[in-house]
Design a protein around this motif. Structure first.
Motif, PDB file in Angstrom:
ATOM      1  N   PHE A 197       0.828  -1.197   0.000  1.00 50.58           N
ATOM      2  CA  PHE A 197       0.000   0.000   0.000  1.00 50.58           C
ATOM      3  C   PHE A 197       0.870   1.258   0.000  1.00 50.58           C
ATOM      4  CE2 PHE A 197      -3.962   1.937   2.270  1.00 50.58           C
ATOM      5  CZ  PHE A 197      -4.438   2.374   1.044  1.00 50.58           C
ATOM      6  N   VAL A 198       2.021   1.203   0.677  1.00 53.98           N
ATOM      7  CA  VAL A 198       2.929   2.345   0.757  1.00 53.98           C
ATOM      8  C   VAL A 198       3.971   2.309  -0.361  1.00 53.98           C
ATOM      9  CG1 VAL A 198       4.733   3.423   2.165  1.00 53.98           C
ATOM     10  CG2 VAL A 198       2.614   2.652   3.246  1.00 53.98           C
ATOM     11  N   ALA A 212      -1.351   1.966  -7.459  1.00 47.33           N
ATOM     12  CA  ALA A 212      -0.164   2.400  -8.198  1.00 47.33           C
ATOM     13  C   ALA A 212      -0.365   3.786  -8.802  1.00 47.33           C
ATOM     14  CB  ALA A 212       0.170   1.379  -9.287  1.00 47.33           C
ATOM     15  N   MET A 213      -1.571   4.066  -9.257  1.00 47.78           N
ATOM     16  CA  MET A 213      -1.876   5.368  -9.858  1.00 47.78           C
ATOM     17  C   MET A 213      -1.641   6.519  -8.877  1.00 47.78           C
ATOM     18  SD  MET A 213      -2.920   5.568 -13.014  1.00 47.78           S
ATOM     19  CE  MET A 213      -3.967   7.029 -12.944  1.00 47.78           C
ATOM     20  N   PHE A 246       4.825  -0.349 -11.933  1.00 46.38           N
ATOM     21  CA  PHE A 246       3.636  -1.100 -12.345  1.00 46.38           C
ATOM     22  C   PHE A 246       3.926  -2.588 -12.562  1.00 46.38           C
ATOM     23  CE2 PHE A 246       2.007   3.119 -13.062  1.00 46.38           C
ATOM     24  CZ  PHE A 246       0.655   3.001 -12.796  1.00 46.38           C
ATOM     25  N   PHE A 247       5.182  -3.027 -12.308  1.00 47.82           N
ATOM     26  CA  PHE A 247       5.472  -4.458 -12.426  1.00 47.82           C
ATOM     27  C   PHE A 247       4.610  -5.269 -11.464  1.00 47.82           C
ATOM     28  CE2 PHE A 247       7.815  -4.020  -8.507  1.00 47.82           C
ATOM     29  CZ  PHE A 247       7.844  -5.306  -7.975  1.00 47.82           C
ATOM     30  N   ALA A 248       4.151  -4.632 -10.395  1.00 45.71           N
ATOM     31  CA  ALA A 248       3.343  -5.333  -9.399  1.00 45.71           C
ATOM     32  C   ALA A 248       2.024  -5.826  -9.981  1.00 45.71           C
ATOM     33  CB  ALA A 248       3.078  -4.412  -8.206  1.00 45.71           C
ATOM     34  N   LEU A 249       1.521  -5.162 -11.014  1.00 42.76           N
ATOM     35  CA  LEU A 249       0.235  -5.582 -11.590  1.00 42.76           C
ATOM     36  C   LEU A 249       0.335  -6.901 -12.352  1.00 42.76           C
ATOM     37  CD1 LEU A 249      -0.455  -2.609 -10.821  1.00 42.76           C
ATOM     38  CD2 LEU A 249      -1.978  -2.627 -12.790  1.00 42.76           C
ATOM     39  N   PRO A 250       1.228  -7.007 -13.347  1.00 48.80           N
ATOM     40  CA  PRO A 250       1.301  -8.298 -14.049  1.00 48.80           C
ATOM     41  C   PRO A 250       1.715  -9.447 -13.143  1.00 48.80           C
ATOM     42  CG  PRO A 250       3.080  -6.837 -14.744  1.00 48.80           C
ATOM     43  CD  PRO A 250       2.116  -6.007 -13.958  1.00 48.80           C
ATOM     44  N   VAL A 263       6.251   4.057  -8.051  1.00 50.79           N
ATOM     45  CA  VAL A 263       5.743   4.772  -9.229  1.00 50.79           C
ATOM     46  C   VAL A 263       6.100   6.255  -9.142  1.00 50.79           C
ATOM     47  CG1 VAL A 263       3.645   5.470 -10.458  1.00 50.79           C
ATOM     48  CG2 VAL A 263       3.873   3.124  -9.619  1.00 50.79           C
ATOM     49  N   PHE A 264       6.002   6.820  -7.954  1.00 43.75           N
ATOM     50  CA  PHE A 264       6.352   8.226  -7.738  1.00 43.75           C
ATOM     51  C   PHE A 264       7.825   8.478  -8.018  1.00 43.75           C
ATOM     52  CE2 PHE A 264       7.979  11.451  -4.717  1.00 43.75           C
ATOM     53  CZ  PHE A 264       7.268  12.552  -5.141  1.00 43.75           C
TER      54      PHE A 264
END
Length: 513
Positions: free
Chosen positions: A63-64, A291-292, A78-82, A70-71
Motif C-alpha cells: 500500500f505504501v 499504483a496510480m 507497475f510491475f506489481a500488476l502483471p 511509481v512516484f
C-alpha cells in the motif's frame, strides 16, 4: 500532532485489537494443538479465506511502496500488476494439491511436506531456514508501514521514545492477540482491513483527480520517461527485460513465502481455494488504482509543499500515499486511511510471524531438538517463537536505518525462490533426488547473494552479457534457473551412479481430492 486524525486512528486500532482477542473464541477448537493455533483448525471457508489470502499477499508495505516506486521510478512500479495476475494460474495448478496432501498427512508447513516427500531432513531444514530468513525482513517492512503513518500523525520516528512509542504499542498489541488467538486473529481482522483499504483507495482515486484537473491533466504533467519504460537501445535490453523478469520472478516467489502457504493450508478444502483464486484478481484491480496514486503525487508536487517537505526528507518517496491523504482530505478521513495502512500491516505481520513460528517449531525444534515433545509443548514453543520473531523485527526497525530494511527485502524474494525446485516439482513428481535439490539450492542461493552484493544489496538486477546483448534481469530468476539446472544434472549423475534416494511417505492418491 494531528489530533482529530490520531483520535480516529486510535479508535479503529482499538476496534481491531478487541476483535483480535475475541477471535480466540471464534470457531474454537483445542488450542493446544498446533494446527488449531497455527492454521485455524483448517476450517476457514470461502469468504474468510478470500480476505485472509488477500490480506496476506497485499500488505501495508504494498500500500505504501507501490505508489512510492511509481512516484520515484515511474512505470517500473507497475510491475506489481502483471505479477499479481501471473501468480493466480500458478497457484491454481499447484497449491490445491499441496493442501490435499498436507491434510492427509497433517503437514503444517511446506517443509513438513518436503520431509515426507523426499525423506530428507537436511533438505527440509534448508527449506525451513530459507523461509524464516526470507520472512524476517518482510515482517520488519510491515512495521515500516506503521512507522510511516505514525510519523504522518505527528510522531516522527527517530526522535527518541516519544517517536517510537506508538510503534512499540502497536507491536505489543500485535504480539498479544497473535499469542492468544493464533491465525484466527488476522483472519477476522482481515475483513475490517480490506474494507478500510477499499474505502480509502476508492475515495482517493475519485477525489484527488478532481482536484488536479482530471486523469488527463495528471498524465500530461508526468514526463514521458516517467510514463514509459526506456526502449531497447544498442543491444541493451535495460528496463524492458528487467520489468518482465521482475514480474515473473516475483509471481513465482509470492506463492513460496511461508505466510502464503500458511494461509492456503488454513482453508477448508481445495475447492475453497479454487473458488477464491477465481475472485482474488479483484485485488489486482485495486492494486492498479493504488499504483496510480504515485502519478497523482508526482502531478501534485506534494514533496515540495512546505507542510509535507519535512516528511519526504525523512521518509523519502514512501510518504507519497500518506502525503496525498494529508494534503487532500479532512483530518478525520486521514485517520481512516492511516488506520487502513496500519491494520493492513498487522494482518500480514501476524500471519508471517505465525508461519515463521510454525517452521521453527515443526522443522527445527521438533525435528532436531526435541522429537518427543508433547502436542502442548509444540504449540507453546510456536507461540514463544512468534513473539521472538516480531520482537526481532521491531528491534530491526527501531535501531537500524530504514534503508537497510528495504535493501534486505531485496534478498527475500531471491532467497525464497530457491525453494521452488523442491516444492513445486515435489507437488507433481518424485523424480528429483533430494541431494541434488540441496546442491541446487546451495548454488542458487550462493550465486543470488553474490549477485545482489555487487550493488551493495541496493538493486535486484543483474546484467547478463550474451552474444553482444546486455540483458538485465531479476537476480532471483537467474538464480533459480541456475538452481534448477544444477538439480537436474546432479539428479541424472546420482541416478546413473545408483545412489538415488527414493524414499517417499506420500502416494499418488494423496494428491487427489
Amino acid at each position: 500532532m494531528n489530533v482529530t486524525a490520531t483520535v480516529v486512528f486510535v479508535v479503529l486500532f482499538l476496534l481491531i485489537t478487541i476483535l483480535g482477542f475475541v477471535s480466540a473464541h471464534w470457531r474454537k477448537g483445542d488450542m493446544s494443538h498446533l494446527h488449531e493455533w497455527g492454521l485455524g483448525g483448517r476450517r476457514f471457508g470461502s469468504w474468510i479465506t478470500w480476505f485472509l489470502i488477500g490480506g496476506d499477499l497485499y500488505t501495508a508495505y504494498t500500500f505504501v511502496a507501490v505508489p512510492a516506486l511509481v512516484f520515484g521510478a515511474g512505470a517500473l512500479g507497475f510491475f506489481a500488476l502483471p505479477y499479481t495476475v501471473l501468480v493466480y494460474p500458478m497457484v491454481f495448478a499447484l497449491l490445491p494439491r499441496l493442501w490435499v496432501v498436507a491434510h492427509k498427512h497433517n503437514y503444517i508447513t511446506a517443509s513438513d511436506f518436503i520431509a515426507g516427500r523426499y525423506g530428507s531432513p537436511a533438505l527440509a531444514l534448508a527449506i525451513a531456514v530459507t523461509g524464516i530468513v526470507a520472512t524476517m525482513p518482510y515482517i520488519a517492512l510491515q512495521l515500516v508501514g506503521i512507522q510511516v503513518v505514525i510519523g504522518g500523525l505527528g510522531f516522527p520516528a527517530g526522535h527518541g521514545l516519544v517517536g517510537d512509542l506508538p510503534l512499540i504499542i502497536a507491536f505489543v498489541i500485535l504480539a498479544a492477540f497473535t499469542y492468544t488467538s493464533g491465525l484466527r486473529a488476522p483472519a477476522s481482522i482481515a475483513v475490517v482491513k480490506d474494507l478500510l483499504v477499499y474505502i480509502t483507495v476508492i475515495a482517493m482515486v475519485v477525489i484527488i483527480p478532481s482536484k488536479l484537473g482530471g486523469l488527463g491533466a495528471i498524465f500530461a504533467s508526468v514526463p514521458k520517461e516517467h510514463l514509459l519504460l526506456p526502449a531497447i537501445k544498442n543491444g541493451n535490453w535495460g528496463m524492458q527485460s528487467f520489468y518482465a523478469t521482475l514480474a515473473f520472478g516475483s509471481a513465482l516467489a509470492l506463492m513460496l513465502y511461508p505466510h502464503a502457504s500458511t494461509a492456503v493450508l488454513a482453508a477448508k478444502g481445495p475447492n475453497t481455494l479454487r473458488r477464491n483464486w477465481v475472485w482474488l484478481p479483484a485485488y489486482s484491480l485495486m492494486l492498479g488504482l493504488i499504483a496510480m496514486l504515485g502519478y497523482m503525487a508526482y502531478a501534485g508536487g506534494i514533496e515540495k509543499l512546505p507542510d509535507l517537505a519535512p516528511y519526504f526528507k525523512q521518509y523519502g518517496p514512501q510518504f507519497a500515499m500518506p502525503g496525498l491523504l494529508l494534503h487532500y482530505f479532512p483530518s478525520w478521513f486521514v485517520g481512516v486511511g492511516f488506520a487502513a495502512v496500519a491494520i493492513g500491516a498487522l494482518v500480514p505481520a501476524a500471519i508471517m510471524s505465525i508461519a515463521a513460528a510454525n517452521l521453527f517449531t515443526r522443522n527445527i525444534y521438533k525435528a532436531f531438538i526435541n522429537p518427543q515433545c508433547s502436542v502442548q509443548k509444540e504449540t507453546d514453543m510456536a507461540k514463544l517463537v512468534s513473539l521472538v520473531v516480531k520482537f526481532g523485527a521491531l528491534l530491526f526497525i527501531v535501531f537500524l536505518p530504514l534503508k537497510y530494511a528495504i535493501q534486505l527485502q531485496l534478498l527475500g524474494g531471491i532467497l525464497v525462490l530457491q525453494t521452488l525446485p523442491a516444492i513445486v516439482s515435489g507437488i507433481y513428481t518424485r523424480w528429483f533426488d533430494p541431494k541434488a535439490l540441496l546442491l541446487g539450492w546451495a548454488v542458487g542461493l550462493g550465486w543470488g547473494i553474490w549477485a545482489a552484493s555487487l550493488s551493495g544489496f541496493k538493486s535486484s538486477a543483474y546484467a547478463l552479457h550474451v552474444a553482444g546483448q546486455i540483458i538485465p534481469a531479476y537476480i532471483g530468476l537467474y538464480a533459480v534457473i541456475l538452481n534448477l539446472v544444477v538439480a537436474v544434472v546432479a539428479t541424472l549423475v546420482i541416478r546413473a551412479l545408483g545412489m538415488a534416494n527414493d524414499r517417499d511417505a506420500t502416494s499418488a492418491a494423496d494428491y487427489v481430492g
